[in-house]
Motif scaffolding. Sequence first.
Motif, mmCIF file in Angstrom:
data_model
loop_
_atom_site.group_PDB
_atom_site.id
_atom_site.type_symbol
_atom_site.label_atom_id
_atom_site.label_comp_id
_atom_site.label_asym_id
_atom_site.label_seq_id
_atom_site.Cartn_x
_atom_site.Cartn_y
_atom_site.Cartn_z
ATOM 1 N N PRO A 1 0.808 -1.232 0.000
ATOM 2 C CA PRO A 1 0.000 0.000 0.000
ATOM 3 C C PRO A 1 0.836 1.273 0.000
ATOM 4 C CG PRO A 1 -0.951 -1.605 1.494
ATOM 5 C CD PRO A 1 0.381 -2.159 1.059
ATOM 6 N N GLN A 2 1.930 1.297 0.756
ATOM 7 C CA GLN A 2 2.758 2.496 0.782
ATOM 8 C C GLN A 2 3.475 2.707 -0.542
ATOM 9 O OE1 GLN A 2 2.967 5.023 3.011
ATOM 10 N NE2 GLN A 2 4.145 5.917 1.342
ATOM 11 N N VAL A 3 3.921 1.628 -1.175
ATOM 12 C CA VAL A 3 4.576 1.757 -2.476
ATOM 13 C C VAL A 3 3.586 2.325 -3.486
ATOM 14 C CG1 VAL A 3 5.743 0.533 -4.340
ATOM 15 C CG2 VAL A 3 6.182 -0.115 -1.972
ATOM 16 N N VAL A 4 2.346 1.849 -3.472
ATOM 17 C CA VAL A 4 1.325 2.359 -4.385
ATOM 18 C C VAL A 4 1.058 3.838 -4.107
ATOM 19 C CG1 VAL A 4 -1.108 2.199 -5.049
ATOM 20 C CG2 VAL A 4 0.248 0.113 -4.767
ATOM 21 N N ARG A 5 0.969 4.223 -2.841
ATOM 22 C CA ARG A 5 0.739 5.637 -2.499
ATOM 23 C C ARG A 5 1.875 6.509 -3.019
ATOM 24 N NH1 ARG A 5 -1.719 3.485 2.219
ATOM 25 N NH2 ARG A 5 0.269 3.413 3.357
ATOM 26 N N TYR A 6 3.117 6.056 -2.823
ATOM 27 C CA TYR A 6 4.244 6.813 -3.363
ATOM 28 C C TYR A 6 4.095 7.002 -4.872
ATOM 29 C CZ TYR A 6 7.444 6.709 0.728
ATOM 30 O OH TYR A 6 8.063 6.897 1.940
ATOM 31 N N LEU A 7 3.779 5.920 -5.570
ATOM 32 C CA LEU A 7 3.665 6.004 -7.017
ATOM 33 C C LEU A 7 2.577 6.994 -7.430
ATOM 34 C CD1 LEU A 7 4.107 2.387 -8.418
ATOM 35 C CD2 LEU A 7 5.322 4.435 -9.138
ATOM 36 N N GLU B 1 1.300 9.528 -5.685
ATOM 37 C CA GLU B 1 1.663 10.896 -5.324
ATOM 38 C C GLU B 1 2.757 11.451 -6.234
ATOM 39 O OE1 GLU B 1 2.815 10.498 -1.277
ATOM 40 O OE2 GLU B 1 0.781 10.125 -0.544
ATOM 41 N N ASN B 2 3.747 10.621 -6.553
ATOM 42 C CA ASN B 2 4.859 11.104 -7.359
ATOM 43 C C ASN B 2 4.492 11.248 -8.826
ATOM 44 O OD1 ASN B 2 6.343 11.146 -5.022
ATOM 45 N ND2 ASN B 2 7.461 9.258 -5.433
ATOM 46 N N CYS B 3 3.719 10.309 -9.362
ATOM 47 C CA CYS B 3 3.270 10.438 -10.749
ATOM 48 C C CYS B 3 2.425 11.691 -10.939
ATOM 49 C CB CYS B 3 2.475 9.202 -11.172
ATOM 50 S SG CYS B 3 3.473 7.734 -11.496
ATOM 51 N N ALA B 4 1.671 12.066 -9.921
ATOM 52 C CA ALA B 4 0.818 13.254 -10.004
ATOM 53 C C ALA B 4 1.647 14.522 -10.183
ATOM 54 C CB ALA B 4 -0.046 13.364 -8.754
ATOM 55 N N GLN B 5 2.947 14.477 -9.810
ATOM 56 C CA GLN B 5 3.796 15.662 -9.894
ATOM 57 C C GLN B 5 4.665 15.692 -11.150
ATOM 58 O OE1 GLN B 5 5.688 16.739 -5.979
ATOM 59 N NE2 GLN B 5 4.810 14.766 -5.337
ATOM 60 N N VAL B 6 4.522 14.691 -12.029
ATOM 61 C CA VAL B 6 5.319 14.620 -13.250
ATOM 62 C C VAL B 6 4.364 14.579 -14.436
ATOM 63 C CG1 VAL B 6 7.050 13.316 -14.544
ATOM 64 C CG2 VAL B 6 7.167 13.400 -12.038
ATOM 65 N N THR B 7 4.409 15.591 -15.286
ATOM 66 C CA THR B 7 3.452 15.727 -16.381
ATOM 67 C C THR B 7 3.398 14.486 -17.264
ATOM 68 O OG1 THR B 7 3.820 18.120 -16.400
ATOM 69 C CG2 THR B 7 2.818 17.142 -18.365
#
Length: 399
Positions: free
Chosen positions: A363-369, A371-377
């Motif tokens: 679950p934490q790995v998915v959350r990181y992905l 959150e981080n994908c949301a910041q990269v166009t």
Amino acid sequence: MPCSSCDPCDCGCQCANSLVPLNGDASFRRYYRVRLEPEQCEALCRKEHTYPHLPERYRSTVITVDAPPETQKNREFFAINRLLSHAKVLVPAILCADLEHGFMVQEDLGDSLFYDVLADDDERLGFYFRALVELNKISSLPLTFDAMEALTTARQQAQARHAQGGPDDAVLIARYELDSDDFAYLAQLPPFDDAFIRMELGIFTQWCLQEALHLELSAAEQVMLERSFSFLSEACRSQKQVAMHRDFHSRNIMISPEGCRYCIQAQLALLDYQDMVVGPIGYDCASLLYDCYYVLASDEREMLLTQLFKTYQVSGLLEGSCTLEDFKQMVLVCAIQRHIKVLGIFNRLHLRDGKEGYLQYLPQVVRYLQENCAQVTAMQDLLAFLDSRVAPALLKGAE
């Protein structure tokens, strides 16, 4: 009652030659702690002409390692151990080794992991700042003699600025005692190239999408994944390429017995460095600051990113035009690539190797992905795929 004759035993007692199995890691290596009489350890060191880093009072035990040579990088471990020691990074001294058969006896650095102190609000950031010092020693490793001269020049320039009233930034620049063998090994470190990156991303495709979730991808989804993977590969390869630990996180860093719990005096030691490659400067930082085993508060992560950016600037590892925001994007891209791979690895450990314990971190790995994908166009299509196809099924299976 302690045994009177252990040769060795597994009784769990504290007698000489008692042997206690230790918790393993994600590999096929097995570790055991063996208690020795002081003279036994000293005799072993004299025989092999190798000596522990820690004072004599910590030499009552050693760690024996069973690392099958058909699956483990024993020669790489041995060579990088020597290299990092010359780079003034604390690593367990190898007291003796039979690399052909996969056995080693190592210095015992204790049981205190970096992870174990992170719950302490008063000390956590101090320990992280100390870890950045060790990270910089790896990132700054001179891959060539010219790079070593560039570090010397950077130090001289920092000292000149300090003499003119500027900050004492020279202390941020790593110092080394490397020899020709170290430079020869650095020159042959594997590159984190397109083939390597795609191999890692392929672990996600096989073990997460196919084996764990049994997803059938549409043609459009396959094109989207290929486009996303190509972007990640290019973004990683376009960064400054440096020596890279590849697994620089809270469970691969130890607080040695010689150090104390106070962050300024703590002595950190590194483990699991045999997979070192030459790759993007943001990768090891992403491993530490987006660690699935411990989640930093965003303001703490910002402080640490800013400090590492300054250290890399002073050391000459970043282009003059590189801004803090540029550096943050580098780290984000590496975190995305790393956690896509991790989703595959954790599922492989479960499905192939029967190690279910890693599922709790999905679950934490998915959350990181997310959150981080949301910041990269360029990652918006991948984010939509994760949200709709991967996260619901994967998180349901991890419950």
